[in-house]
Write a protein that holds these residues in place. Structure first.
Motif, PDB file in Angstrom:
ATOM      1  N   GLN A 113       0.831  -1.207   0.000  1.00 44.51           N
ATOM      2  CA  GLN A 113       0.000   0.000   0.000  1.00 44.51           C
ATOM      3  C   GLN A 113       0.863   1.254   0.000  1.00 44.51           C
ATOM      4  N   ARG A 114       1.913   1.239   0.818  1.00 45.89           N
ATOM      5  CA  ARG A 114       2.777   2.417   0.871  1.00 45.89           C
ATOM      6  C   ARG A 114       3.492   2.645  -0.453  1.00 45.89           C
ATOM      7  N   LEU A 115       3.979   1.577  -1.052  1.00 44.82           N
ATOM      8  CA  LEU A 115       4.675   1.721  -2.331  1.00 44.82           C
ATOM      9  C   LEU A 115       3.730   2.205  -3.430  1.00 44.82           C
ATOM     10  N   ALA A 116       2.497   1.687  -3.444  1.00 47.07           N
ATOM     11  CA  ALA A 116       1.531   2.162  -4.433  1.00 47.07           C
ATOM     12  C   ALA A 116       1.186   3.627  -4.196  1.00 47.07           C
ATOM     13  N   PHE A 117       1.089   4.001  -2.942  1.00 43.95           N
ATOM     14  CA  PHE A 117       0.806   5.394  -2.593  1.00 43.95           C
ATOM     15  C   PHE A 117       1.947   6.299  -3.050  1.00 43.95           C
ATOM     16  N   GLU A 118       3.186   5.874  -2.803  1.00 48.08           N
ATOM     17  CA  GLU A 118       4.322   6.686  -3.215  1.00 48.08           C
ATOM     18  C   GLU A 118       4.401   6.803  -4.735  1.00 48.08           C
ATOM     19  N   ASP A 119       4.141   5.727  -5.432  1.00 48.21           N
ATOM     20  CA  ASP A 119       4.170   5.803  -6.898  1.00 48.21           C
ATOM     21  C   ASP A 119       3.127   6.778  -7.428  1.00 48.21           C
ATOM     22  N   ALA A 120       1.920   6.733  -6.851  1.00 44.91           N
ATOM     23  CA  ALA A 120       0.882   7.676  -7.279  1.00 44.91           C
ATOM     24  C   ALA A 120       1.287   9.112  -6.968  1.00 44.91           C
ATOM     25  N   LEU A 121       1.928   9.316  -5.817  1.00 45.29           N
ATOM     26  CA  LEU A 121       2.385  10.656  -5.447  1.00 45.29           C
ATOM     27  C   LEU A 121       3.433  11.170  -6.416  1.00 45.29           C
ATOM     28  N   TYR A 122       4.407  10.346  -6.761  1.00 42.80           N
ATOM     29  CA  TYR A 122       5.471  10.780  -7.661  1.00 42.80           C
ATOM     30  C   TYR A 122       4.931  10.990  -9.085  1.00 42.80           C
ATOM     31  N   SER A 123       3.983  10.168  -9.490  1.00 43.23           N
ATOM     32  CA  SER A 123       3.387  10.364 -10.819  1.00 43.23           C
ATOM     33  C   SER A 123       2.626  11.680 -10.886  1.00 43.23           C
ATOM     34  N   ARG A 124       1.874  11.976  -9.832  1.00 43.79           N
ATOM     35  CA  ARG A 124       1.142  13.255  -9.809  1.00 43.79           C
ATOM     36  C   ARG A 124       2.109  14.424  -9.796  1.00 43.79           C
ATOM     37  N   SER A 125       3.181  14.304  -9.038  1.00 40.90           N
ATOM     38  CA  SER A 125       4.166  15.391  -8.976  1.00 40.90           C
ATOM     39  C   SER A 125       4.832  15.599 -10.326  1.00 40.90           C
ATOM     40  N   THR A 126       5.071  14.517 -11.066  1.00 38.81           N
ATOM     41  CA  THR A 126       5.674  14.658 -12.393  1.00 38.81           C
ATOM     42  C   THR A 126       4.764  15.444 -13.327  1.00 38.81           C
ATOM     43  N   LEU A 127       3.450  15.193 -13.251  1.00 37.67           N
ATOM     44  CA  LEU A 127       2.516  15.955 -14.079  1.00 37.67           C
ATOM     45  C   LEU A 127       2.489  17.434 -13.674  1.00 37.67           C
ATOM     46  N   VAL A 128       2.610  17.696 -12.370  1.00 36.69           N
ATOM     47  CA  VAL A 128       2.684  19.089 -11.923  1.00 36.69           C
ATOM     48  C   VAL A 128       3.930  19.765 -12.474  1.00 36.69           C
ATOM     49  N   VAL A 129       5.028  19.027 -12.573  1.00 36.10           N
ATOM     50  CA  VAL A 129       6.251  19.590 -13.152  1.00 36.10           C
ATOM     51  C   VAL A 129       6.008  20.000 -14.598  1.00 36.10           C
ATOM     52  N   HIS A 130       5.313  19.181 -15.354  1.00 34.09           N
ATOM     53  CA  HIS A 130       5.040  19.519 -16.750  1.00 34.09           C
ATOM     54  C   HIS A 130       4.202  20.792 -16.857  1.00 34.09           C
ATOM     55  N   VAL A 131       3.213  20.941 -15.985  1.00 28.56           N
ATOM     56  CA  VAL A 131       2.363  22.147 -16.035  1.00 28.56           C
ATOM     57  C   VAL A 131       3.184  23.381 -15.675  1.00 28.56           C
ATOM     58  N   LEU A 132       3.954  23.307 -14.594  1.00 28.64           N
ATOM     59  CA  LEU A 132       4.761  24.455 -14.187  1.00 28.64           C
ATOM     60  C   LEU A 132       5.834  24.778 -15.224  1.00 28.64           C
TER      61      LEU A 132
END
Length: 1356
Positions: free
Chosen positions: A1091-1110
């Motif tokens: 669960q923690r690893l899946a949570f971290e992967d989702a967090l890093y994926s979302r952050s990567t998309l935020v990087v593209h927008v910024l």
């Protein structure tokens, strides 16, 4: 003869006796072990006499099956320094055993705290073994084992691990539980809790460890055992506040986490289920503690009372949002109320404390905190009325402060106490006494609360008499005349008793009168037989404003006055007429029923004397008066409109009086429209036609007064200097006004009965079908068309007000099941709504008519469409929190016109998406969505902003209740609109994009934002001379909408950052739990790690998309406000990235793991796509600051805070990446660029000269305009990055986030020369030169940083 005796033999010498004793043999290993089975302490005294071989034999004999006495010798044996090999073998034998008997478990737990210091490093291994074997231990041995572990924790030896293990086992985490029946398990837990309470009282340090361990345990889910532990700790005065605070925060945080998990679309489903389970676990744990307090845990009852009231008073956000938790998850207020209700029921000793706390908190807390306590008191009275009779004295003390409470709190207090009055006449009499005193107070709100209390008291008495009409508290008595002081047992008598107080209300201010009139209608609704008494009560007051002889029966001039240049309303005449009309209608509908006092005649009570011979009843007088007023209005309204329009305003005071007169006339006309519509049901055809004609005339006059009211409002606003704020552009209603009297007159519109609304809607549909609505192009029918248009507006506004009042009421019946009368009413109004929406959209595509009249008609139809959509939105509002498949949507869809399929075909909509659902309710929802999609596309093409926003809210509200796949279909449709529709209105474009993003599932929603931001970048960086006006991929992005959409995308980024911030806190707690498990040599369960690893992967994926927008925004040319917002959001994002990097670093003593591939990808994308463009963006902003223009100084001041903070966060993030790279041997900065940009530069000639004298040209730093060189290549060592960032770290240590020194950038570059790809870092300066550079930089900071502030002061 004398007898002689022989002398006694002399005693033997002592030495001789001792020599005869056998010498004991020397102790051996076998003898010591044999003695240890009987007396472990005695056997331990012989251990020093043993040889090293004997000690080794003893250690070799120890195993998991050894007696407890043998194991007790282990600390003493270890203190004698036996052979290390034997010690290691003994430890291995114990730890390698798969199971231990309960005696061994207890013995090892007892001896751990006595181990010599040299062997205490073995304690964690034994502790982990003991905790892992607790589930297999006997239930009767668990309290002793737990007590020994608590003694070990108080040593202190690993207290956090001990407490965490006990909480995990007794809390039932990871499948652990006591192997015993529930009753035995409860006794075991109770004994352990007593041990914890005892140890905590003796050791305050351990109490702090208990609180810390429970906080860590609450990060997963607060168990019932942990709740009981905290309640026990709370009995210690020193730790009371901390313990109850942990419980309060655990409940509030679990609710907040559950709401956030439902809002974050990108979270894994397993995590959403986990937070739902955690919220329910906390809730069950708190309620379980209350239920189990009755079985030997009475000592925690005071703590339960304290925690319950804290939860009741928690203000954790929007109540509407929390009320929509659903899925069996209660709010914090509901948890607290249920705890205190259960405690009140099962513990008599706690009842007094609960009532005292209720009284104290109602009187001392703020109104928003007192309201839940009042609700708690009401629940106690309704659920336990007879026990509450013992606390009437406390309630009386509370009522003594009635006049000093907030009006809502005082009204709510009376409402919750009233059910108790049917069991206590003394309490009812005391309430009356309190209300009498309150009626003489100066404060308006106190008198309003007292008026409401009188009304509620009368209604409660009526309901009591209806529930038991033959109840006689005075016993068997012949008549009421023999008991003059008997209590009045029915509503009519109580109304007569309190009529003096009510009559006093008639001389009060306007707001008190309005409350009274509304209350009288409620009283008559509860008991129609009391209508005559109420009308007799109102008739003398009505005569003050009514005359029979004059030409104008209403004395409207007496209703207003100007006192000290301030307008005062003396009488709300429209409210009075509305009250009288509604009471007459209720009386007429119930006159055929049996009188209320028929049951009392057999007991000798006197009947009412109202209808005596020769006297005209008040109802007849009122009917006659209303008929005369109605006749006068029909004749004089046209003349009054003309005269009033000319009179309306020469002077300031007459203008405001005319405005109030117009508002009052609006209310009066509404009253008589309602009065006339009530006659349509039973009227004949001829009379019905006359009544309809009369209604049309009244509605026409109502429209005229609305126009005059708007004109007067604008005049008054212009005179006061804020004409732009006169009306709301969407609703055409008045905004906040300095004269609150004018606004209060407008707040009480729409008091229509459902039957009258039905008749009006039937009449409206009839008029529309007759052709008066659609054939407005014919000149002879223009007047009829106007009347029909006015009628449509009037009916829609009446329904809108009715639906709004229905949505604000706490009526769950409307949400669950709609009555047949309501269905009938909804069907009729929905026919009108569909006709207006569909016909108006079809007609708008036709040919142009006369320009002036056509424009007027189109504006009127636009208003009708907006009102129809507003009615539909209000109608669905009570239904949105519940199940969407209720009767309301069924009625809405069933009322659609028969040709709706043809209309949707004309709109080119796909009907196949409604045939895939077998569930009829879901199919009807999609039919409604298809209709709304058609309307959405049409109002979008016609640029109707108000209608567009209303349809958007409807689609968004209904679609959120659909399943994910079905919601995705709606999101795809909205995304297609963004790509194909060209919209020029910024507000409408923003709404379309908002609909598409919110209805698109994750991660497609953020991908859509990235794509739109990339298209927006092409327009906002192309320059003014570019011929490209819109995007090729998304036509909704063009030159007119780009700024609005840019602001919306930044809002989406801000929302994502909020979600990421919350998620990082949750990940940190989960990582801490994993490290705690490793502390006691216990592996974290695989499901929690996954669960923690899946949570971290989702967090890093979302952050990567935020990087593209910024990154797209970093290339744009933004306005000042948007640029500042972008800088703040980017700094916040880098701060979150720093926290992510720190979470990857293992604490000291733990194994460092390699970061996941998604984290490495995030670091790569951030360094490559965001960091370098951000530095370029900062440079462009600073260059723009140098351009002199108005307001530039204020901009510099704002950005002087944003830019240094952004630079600091970037370098702090890079520093963490360097540290993580050194620990993991993974180069995370291979795509990083050297940071050469700063917030500003101060050019100093002396510093420049000194710089030129001490540095060779070869070592000069590159200029800002030269291209940046890579900080390292693929083969660059990690240490080079650490050396290259020395200067940036020293900068932040000295002046973190502040202004930069003049030579700051150049000095930094001299220390960090460019690094060629594939080579290692070589130092180019000696240590003395580096020290000289650092000293020079410090002097520059202290000497030159002041000049900028001096220049700003001169500019000011």
């Amino acid at each position: 003869m004398s007898a002689t005796t022989a002398p006694a033999p002399a005693p033997a010498p002592e030495s001789q006796f001792s020599s005869q004793q056998p010498t004991p043999p020397p102790p051996t290993a076998e003898s010591v072990l044999s003695q240890a089975s009987r007396d472990p302490s005695g056997a331990a005294s012989h251990l020093p006499e043993l040889s090293q071989d004997a000690l080794s034999d003893i250690l070799g004999s120890l195993s998991a099956s050894s007696p407890a006495g043998h194991l007790a010798l282990l600390p003493a044996v270890l203190s004698l320094s036996p052979s290390p090999t034997a010690v290691s073998a003994a430890f291995t034998a114990l730890l390698s055993a798969p199971t231990w008997p309960s005696s061994t478990l207890l013995a090892v737990a007892s001896l751990l705290r006595d181990l010599p210091p040299a062997y205490r490093n073995r304690v964690p291994a034994f502790l982990g073994k003991i905790l892992s074997l607790l589930p297999s231990a006997d239930a009767q041995d668990l309290p002793a084992v737990a007590y020994q572990l608590l003694l070990l924790a108080s040593k202190p030896l690993h207290p956090r691990a001990v407490l965490a293990g006990l909480l995990r086992f007794f809390g039932g985490r990871r499948g652990a539980r006591v192997r015993a029946p529930p009753s035995i398990a409860r006794q075991v837990e109770g004994t352990v809790l007593l041990n914890v309470a005892f140890v905590v009282k003796q050791d305050p340090v351990l109490a702090r460890e208990v609180l810390a361990a429970v906080k860590a345990d609450a990060a997963g889910a607060l168990s019932g055992f942990a709740v009981a532990v905290l309640l026990s700790v709370a009995r210690v005065r020193r730790f009371n506040e901390g313990a109850v605070g942990v419980l309060r925060d655990a409940a509030a945080v679990s609710r907040r986490d559950y709401r956030m998990s439902r809002r974050c679309k990108w979270l894994p489903d397993c995590m959403k289920e986990e937070w739902a389970r955690a919220a329910q676990c906390v809730e069950k744990g708190l309620l379980k503690a209350v239920d189990e307090s009755v079985v030997g845990r009475e000592h925690v009852v005071p703590s339960i009372v304290q925690v319950g009231f804290l939860l009741v008073e928690v203000l954790d956000g929007d109540r509407a949002e929390e009320g929509g938790l659903g899925e069996g998850v209660m709010s914090t207020e509901e948890i607290g109320i249920n705890m205190l209700k259960s405690l009140f029921e099962i513990h008599e000793m706690a009842r007094t404390e609960i009532i005292e706390q209720c009284k104290f908190r109602i009187l001392s807390a703020k109104p928003q905190q007192s309201a839940p306590v009042v609700r708690l008191l009401g629940c106690l009275i309704r659920g336990h009325p007879f026990p509450m009779l013992e606390y009437i004295a406390h309630l009386k003390e509370l009522l003594d402060y009635f006049s000093f409470m907030n009006d809502k709190i005082s009204t709510g207090l009376i409402s919750c106490i009233l059910p108790l009055t049917k069991f206590s006449h003394d309490l009812k009499d005391y309430i009356i006494l309190v209300v009498r005193k309150a009626m003489f107070k100066r404060e308006d709100m106190v008198r309003i609360a007292a008026t409401n209390a009188i009304v509620e008291l009368i209604i409660a008495d009526i309901r009591k008499s209806e529930a038991n009409p033959f109840e006689d508290s005075s016993g068997s008595q012949p008549s009421s005349s023999q008991q003059p002081e008997t209590h009045l047992e029915f509503g009519r008598g109580l109304f007569q008793e309190l009529s003096g107080l009510l009559r006093r209300c008639l001389s009060q201010e306007t707001n008190v009168k309005e409350v009274l009139y509304e209350g009288l209608v409620r009283i008559v609704t509860s008991d129609p037989a009391i209508a005559d008494n109420v009308l007799d009560f109102l008739w003398p007051h009505f005569l003050n404003y009514y005359t029979e002889d004059a030409e104008c029966p209403l004395k409207s001039g007496l209703c207003f006055k100007v006192d000290n240049a301030k307008l005062c309303i003396l009488e709300p005449l429209d409210s009075l007429l509305s009250c009288i009309s509604r009471i007459l209608r209720i009386q007429q509908n119930n006159k055929c029923e049996q009188p209320h006092d028929a049951n009392w005649k057999c007991f000798g009570f006197a009947a009412s004397q109202d209808n005596e011979a020769g006297r005209t009843s008040s109802s007849d007088l009122f009917v006659k008066a209303l008929s005369r007023i109605q006749k006068y209005l029909r004749i004089s309204l046209p003349e009054d409109q003309q005269g009033q329009s000319q009179e309306a305003g020469s002077l300031s005071s007459p203008s405001e009086i005319a405005h109030c007169h117009n508002l009052t006339m609006l209310g009066i006309i509404e009253v008589f429209v309602d009065f006339a519509a009530s006659k349509l049901d039973k009227a004949s055809d001829e009379s019905k036609e006359m009544i309809e004609k009369e209604i049309l005339e009244l509605v026409d006059a109502h429209s005229g007064f609305e126009r005059k009211t708007s004109n007067c409002r604008e005049k008054i606003s212009r005179r006061r200097g804020h004409s732009g704020d006169a009306t709301d552009k969407h609703t055409n209603e008045p905004k906040e006004n300095s004269n609150g009297t004018l606004q209060k007159l407008r707040e009480k519109r729409g008091k229509f009965v459902d039957s009258c609304l039905y008749e009006l809607s039937v009449m409206c549909v009839k008029q529309c079908n007759a052709g008066g609505y659609n054939n407005s192009s014919q000149h002879p029918s223009q007047a009829k068309s106007n009347q029909t248009s006015y009628l449509v507006s009037f009916v829609l506004k009446a329904f809108l007000e009715s639906f709004k009042s229905l949505a604000t009421k706490d009526s769950g019946d409307f949400e669950i099941k709609v009555s047949e009368d309501m269905k009938k009413l909804l069907q009729q109004i929905m026919q009108l709504i569909w006709r207006l929406l569909l016909d108006s959209n079809q007609e708008n595509g036709g040919t142009k008519r006369n320009m002036t009249q056509g424009k007027k008609n189109n504006e009127g139809k636009k208003d009708h469409s907006y009102l129809a959509l507003a009615c539909l939105k209000e109608l669905l509002k009570p239904n949105v929190p519940g199940d969407y498949s209720s009767d309301i949507i069924e009625v809405i869809v069933a009322s659609a016109p028969p040709n709706i399929d043809d209309v949707m075909d004309a709109g080119a909509l796909d009907k196949n998406d409604t045939t895939m659902f077998e569930d009829q309710s879901t199919k009807k929802v999609h039919v409604l969505l298809n209709i709304l999609k058609m309307l959405y596309a049409q109002v979008l093409s016609q640029s109707f902003l108000r209608e567009f926003e209303a349809v958007t809210e409807l689609i968004l509200g209904i679609s959120r209740k659909l399943h994910l796949e079905q919601r995705h279909l709606v999101g795809s449709w909205a995304t297609d609109l963004c790509g194909k529709k060209t919209v020029q209105s910024p507000s409408m474009a923003r709404e379309v994009v908002k609909l598409a993003i919110h209805l698109t599932p994750s991660p497609d929603d953020m991908i859509l934002v990235c794509e739109m931001a990339a298209e927006l970048k092409k327009l906002m960086t192309s320059g003014e001379d570019s011929s490209k006006d819109s995007s090729d991929a998304y036509h909704i992005i063009n030159c007119k909408t780009k700024n609005s959409l840019a602001a919306f995308y930044l809002q989406m980024v801000e929302l994502s950052l909020t979600e990421l911030d919350w998620s990082l806190g949750k990940i940190k707690a989960m990582v801490t739990l994993g490290y705690d498990s490793a502390t006691i040599d216990e592996d974290q369960p695989a499901d929690e790690r996954m669960q923690r690893l899946a949570f971290e992967d989702a967090l890093y994926s979302r952050s990567t998309l935020v990087v593209h927008v910024l990154s797209s925004f970093a290339h744009m040319s933004l306005k000042d406000s948007q640029a500042e917002q972008f800088l703040k959001l980017t700094a916040k994002f880098y701060k979150l990235l720093t926290r992510m990097s720190k979470s990857q670093i293992a604490p000291k003593g733990y194994t460092q793991s390699i970061p996941s591939l998604r984290f490495q990808k995030l670091a790569e994308v951030t360094c490559r796509m965001l960091t370098s463009p951000v530095y370029d963006f900062v440079s462009s902003v600073q260059e723009d600051q140098e351009t002199p223009r108005k307001g530039n100084l204020a901009k510099i001041r704002r950005e002087s805070k944003c830019i240094p903070d952004l630079i600091y966060q970037i370098e702090d993030y890079e520093k963490c990446l360097i540290q993580l790279s050194k620990l993991t041997k993974v180069n995370l900065l291979r795509h990083a660029k050297r940071s050469v940009a700063r917030d500003f530069r101060i050019q100093d000639k002396s510093e420049e000269q000194q710089h030129e004298d001490n540095h060779a040209p070869a070592n000069a730093a590159p200029s800002d305009r030269e291209p940046d060189e890579d900080a390292g290549g693929q083969n660059t060592s990690v240490g080079s990055y650490d050396d290259g960032n020395v200067s940036s770290e020293s900068e932040h240590d000295g002046n973190a986030g502040g202004l930069r020194a003049p030579g700051d950038g150049n000095a930094d570059e001299n220390i960090r020369p460019s690094i060629p790809c594939g080579s290692s870092f070589q130092e180019s300066k000696s240590d003395s030169e580096e020290e000289e550079i650092l000293a020079r930089r410090k002097r520059a900071k202290t000497k030159q940083v002041v000049h900028d502030s001096d220049e700003e002061a001169e500019d000011e």
